[in-house]
Scaffold this motif. Sequence first.
Motif, PDB file in Angstrom:
ATOM      1  N   VAL C  19      -3.174  -5.640   0.537  1.00  0.00           N
ATOM      2  CA  VAL C  19      -2.746  -5.420  -0.849  1.00  0.00           C
ATOM      3  C   VAL C  19      -1.697  -4.312  -0.911  1.00  0.00           C
ATOM      4  CG1 VAL C  19      -3.500  -4.478  -3.068  1.00  0.00           C
ATOM      5  CG2 VAL C  19      -4.805  -6.302  -1.987  1.00  0.00           C
ATOM      6  N   LEU C  22       1.500  -5.705   0.198  1.00  0.00           N
ATOM      7  CA  LEU C  22       2.106  -6.635  -0.773  1.00  0.00           C
ATOM      8  C   LEU C  22       2.692  -5.907  -1.981  1.00  0.00           C
ATOM      9  CD1 LEU C  22      -0.430  -9.604  -0.766  1.00  0.00           C
ATOM     10  CD2 LEU C  22       1.918  -9.611   0.090  1.00  0.00           C
ATOM     11  N   THR C  23       2.002  -4.866  -2.453  1.00  0.00           N
ATOM     12  CA  THR C  23       2.519  -4.173  -3.640  1.00  0.00           C
ATOM     13  C   THR C  23       3.861  -3.500  -3.343  1.00  0.00           C
ATOM     14  OG1 THR C  23       1.244  -2.224  -3.070  1.00  0.00           O
ATOM     15  CG2 THR C  23       0.278  -3.680  -4.707  1.00  0.00           C
ATOM     16  N   PHE C  26       6.719  -5.849  -4.263  1.00  0.00           N
ATOM     17  CA  PHE C  26       6.925  -6.364  -5.628  1.00  0.00           C
ATOM     18  C   PHE C  26       8.396  -6.247  -6.023  1.00  0.00           C
ATOM     19  CE2 PHE C  26       2.380  -5.464  -7.359  1.00  0.00           C
ATOM     20  CZ  PHE C  26       1.941  -6.604  -6.733  1.00  0.00           C
ATOM     21  N   SER C  37       4.311   1.897 -12.636  1.00  0.00           N
ATOM     22  CA  SER C  37       4.859   0.560 -12.453  1.00  0.00           C
ATOM     23  C   SER C  37       3.772  -0.474 -12.167  1.00  0.00           C
ATOM     24  CB  SER C  37       5.841   0.582 -11.294  1.00  0.00           C
ATOM     25  OG  SER C  37       5.121   0.784 -10.107  1.00  0.00           O
ATOM     26  N   SER C  38       4.211  -1.689 -11.885  1.00  0.00           N
ATOM     27  CA  SER C  38       3.313  -2.802 -11.593  1.00  0.00           C
ATOM     28  C   SER C  38       2.392  -2.531 -10.424  1.00  0.00           C
ATOM     29  CB  SER C  38       4.122  -4.048 -11.256  1.00  0.00           C
ATOM     30  OG  SER C  38       4.986  -4.358 -12.284  1.00  0.00           O
ATOM     31  N   PHE C  40       1.156   0.413  -9.418  1.00  0.00           N
ATOM     32  CA  PHE C  40       0.275   1.569  -9.531  1.00  0.00           C
ATOM     33  C   PHE C  40      -1.203   1.180  -9.524  1.00  0.00           C
ATOM     34  CE2 PHE C  40      -2.340   4.339 -12.173  1.00  0.00           C
ATOM     35  CZ  PHE C  40      -2.138   5.568 -11.564  1.00  0.00           C
ATOM     36  N   PHE C  41      -1.542   0.263 -10.416  1.00  0.00           N
ATOM     37  CA  PHE C  41      -2.956  -0.082 -10.582  1.00  0.00           C
ATOM     38  C   PHE C  41      -3.545  -0.773  -9.341  1.00  0.00           C
ATOM     39  CE2 PHE C  41      -6.443  -2.515 -12.582  1.00  0.00           C
ATOM     40  CZ  PHE C  41      -7.109  -1.482 -13.198  1.00  0.00           C
ATOM     41  N   PRO C  42      -2.870  -1.834  -8.820  1.00  0.00           N
ATOM     42  CA  PRO C  42      -3.400  -2.433  -7.591  1.00  0.00           C
ATOM     43  C   PRO C  42      -3.506  -1.421  -6.452  1.00  0.00           C
ATOM     44  CG  PRO C  42      -1.587  -3.759  -8.446  1.00  0.00           C
ATOM     45  CD  PRO C  42      -1.705  -2.563  -9.342  1.00  0.00           C
ATOM     46  N   VAL C  45      -6.565   0.766  -7.027  1.00  0.00           N
ATOM     47  CA  VAL C  45      -7.793   0.036  -6.737  1.00  0.00           C
ATOM     48  C   VAL C  45      -7.984  -0.118  -5.234  1.00  0.00           C
ATOM     49  CG1 VAL C  45      -8.960  -2.179  -6.982  1.00  0.00           C
ATOM     50  CG2 VAL C  45      -7.758  -1.193  -8.936  1.00  0.00           C
ATOM     51  N   LEU C  48      -9.053   3.223  -3.684  1.00  0.00           N
ATOM     52  CA  LEU C  48     -10.464   3.476  -4.024  1.00  0.00           C
ATOM     53  C   LEU C  48     -11.381   2.576  -3.200  1.00  0.00           C
ATOM     54  CD1 LEU C  48     -10.511   3.910  -7.907  1.00  0.00           C
ATOM     55  CD2 LEU C  48     -11.304   5.532  -6.195  1.00  0.00           C
ATOM     56  N   GLN C  49     -10.982   1.321  -3.082  1.00  0.00           N
ATOM     57  CA  GLN C  49     -11.791   0.369  -2.335  1.00  0.00           C
ATOM     58  C   GLN C  49     -11.948   0.820  -0.881  1.00  0.00           C
ATOM     59  OE1 GLN C  49     -14.077  -1.678  -2.651  1.00  0.00           O
ATOM     60  NE2 GLN C  49     -13.304  -3.755  -2.872  1.00  0.00           N
TER      61      GLN C  49
END
Lengths: 308, 493, 149
Positions: C19, C22-23, C26, C37-38, C40-42, C45, C48-49
Amino acid sequence: MKSILKSTLIAAAFTFVAGVSAADYPAKTIRLVVPFSPGGGTDSVGRAIADAAKDELGRNMIVMNRTGGSGAVGMSFGAQQKPDGYTLTVVTREIASLPQMGLMQHDAEDFKLIRMVNLDPAVVLVSKDSPFNNINDLIAEAKKRDGGLKFASTAKPNFYLMALEKDQGIKLNAIPYNGASEAIPSVLGGHTQVTMVTPGEALSQIRAGQLKALGIMSEERIAFLPDTPTLKEQGVDVSTGTWRGIGAPKDTPDAIISTLGKAFDRIMSSEDFKNFMQKGAMTIHNLDEKEFTEFVATDTKNLGVLIK
Amino acid sequence: MIEHLLNGLLTALSFDVFPVLLFGVVGGIILGAMPGLTATMGVAILLPFTFGMDSTPALVMLIGVYIGGIYGGSIAAILLNTPGTPASAASVLDGYTLTKNGQAARALSISAVSSFAGGMISTVLLIAFAPILASFALRFNAPEYFALALFGLTIISSISGNNILKGLMAGMIGLLVSTIGLDPINSVPRFTFDILDLHSGISIIPVLIGLFALSEALSQLEDIVSDKKHTLRRFSLKILSRKDLKEITPTAVKSGVLGTVIGSIPGAGADISSFVCYNEAKRASKTPEEFGKGSIKGLSAAEAGNNGVTGGALVPLLTLGVPGDAVTAVLLGALVIQGLSPGPLLFTYSPDLVYGIFSSMLVANIVMLLVGLIGIRFFCKIIEIPRILMIPIIMFLSIIGAYAINNSMFDIGVAVFFGLLGFTLIKFKIPLSPILIGMILGPMAETNLRKSLMLYESSWSFLYDRPIVLFFLVLTAFSVYTAIRLGRKNSLN
Amino acid sequence: MKVKNLFVPIVMIILSVIVLFLTSQFPTPLYQDSSISSSFFPNAVAVLQIIICLALIVGECLKGKVQSNQGAGFNKYSLFGAVFIVSYAVAIYLFGYLISTLLAFLVYLFFFRSKNVWYYVTALVFTSVVYYVFTNVFYVVLPEGTITG
């Protein structure tokens, strides 16, 4: 000689086959793909047409909601169906914008456009306590606070706003809300200062005086808001809005298109449907295959200018 | 007002309204009990039929479907571990455990009574406080939704069973899945691999069907050998006792109130409400360890919580003219078709209709309770069907349901994928509900955080200069603290 | 320590790393954006994961003593179930609802060597009733299949 005979026969056979299927049409239930979820304007127009079509065509027409990607998923799905007249699609303005932004693989060329159903202008709205009383107040303030005015946007990007911004050389801070049902409370609660939606989406708030309409973005005033001046009257020559129509996959036989077209004409001129649209504050704007196709081509070009 | 209400009651019980009300509630219950068929769909299907009806019976029928539909979802959740909508996913936690312990009738009756309590409280609050609730709802904007979502995510700790870390891991899976698709703010494709169906993201209902219904069907299939030895599954038809009723009443009332408040905030619906109420009931309980192991309080909280939304959701619709959730969006359409403009004018110009709706909601909740209680014997027949026959039926209905929600083959694939994933995760003792919470709240947290930053021009000051945000942040901190303390206690034992 | 308990966390860590990769790929958005940006959130996560999974792995390792693995696999019946669901999904895509459901139900009953005639009757009745109710009451057009439709 032989080959001529052969080709004539083949041609005859084709006409025969096509003739049979068109003459029998419709022989089974027709699906009408609605690219938005139940409850929205597109869905209720789709359902009203489907309901009336039952009587006009003698066969059931079932609404099939296929949502996602601001309409891209449903319209692409509709474009890919068998061109037999049994899957129709409610085509919305997104078919003119999304492909140009690379967000949809199909465009208006992938459809045979049957009829345009409604064309509604956008209306500029502020809360009742707003200091703005006409569009020029808003424009002046926007010029003063470059990018400081907060705009509750119903879509991303918002072409209503972009048209005004481009014409007036202003910039607003557009916050992308999820449709009118989020944008309107945001303005009502004072979190954002202005929004643009179609009249049907805000009629009750305007009538109740919670929202103030600064201007309507059409060439002429509309029946639902007779006291609201157009932007043009206020010296701002911007008109924009949204439209919907019905399309079929591009290889659908013309005979079927014309059967459907006539049926939709009768539906749109029926009192029931007029009544329905009137209540929803939507304006019927019936365009036939040719007019509708030209209209979409022009709109696509206009949007292209904004997108670039 | 009382006069209006009495008139409304007479209308609701009149010859041309009551039958459609009954039809709506019963139809809603049946529809809600099927996987993939939701109250929203039921209301949308019936919408064209209301074109030719008078406004009162038309709206009453649709509201009946709404109320019945939310309750109906719980029947399948409790009996078969197949919640039809995310709103009944929290009912699975304790409801299905009760069924497995042979107490299906008790669970169903608790569900009916709690749903009734939630619905009634919600309706009464709607009648009495609609304008106040509306002005509260208007204070919600992006920063508040972000804070609410953040608080909601802490619920993961209370539905994770013994191992909070495993629950958090599952929650992260859900959050990650929720980011698939076009970015909700700027349409950048994320993890879409140029697949059109992925552009709109992974829908929650196919995931729900896969994680719960399909994985449960697989688990049952696995047990089928041992099952052959004692094919007769015994369960009692005993419904809830007076003691049960006494025990659940405070929880149900509190959840009903909480549900109403949550429902009145546009964009927060029955799914969030049921989990929040479950969380709150567990927090307040003296025996939180019983939750998830067949606690009647847990079931009651979830059930009163999701039906508690029904009245609240009408607040923004009737007072502001904007829908509070997907179902009320369709109801808004119905009002408009009837030539009515929802919003404050509705109270002024059509008090008959407004109070007709209010009274019908009271009646609809009573009908729901009666149908629910009378139906128990009949619903229980479902679990008497031999498992060997029931398993494929659940599988088929699940897959068709996953298709029906958006007429999409792709969603069938999603359901199957999550079915296999869910089954595998169960083997590793990883809880599944946190995945759902992550999926529900992920987009809410992300888009609203980004919207807040846009509203505040990249400043983070919204975190402390808005009272409701502060309130939720304190709740969040408290919830995290409780979770850590509970976690310590667990590891000590 | 159970080796089995390490499996999911390790898979998740690998997934999170993918992930994160991949981010970083983007595309840039067409339009203005907020300050985060797009990706940040992924990213948040995924990070954290990874932390959560590492904690799970460490916790498992601290338990000491390696225990045997058991009960992780699919048994004969659940394996059949998995294959059954996947094939039904493919069948419904190819042949549509009616044929696939009837066929799948019969295959299922044959697999369990059911001799109860009523079960076969149920299969037939169930398939047709569901078809009728969905098309005529719920207005859902069930899949017609890409080959047979």
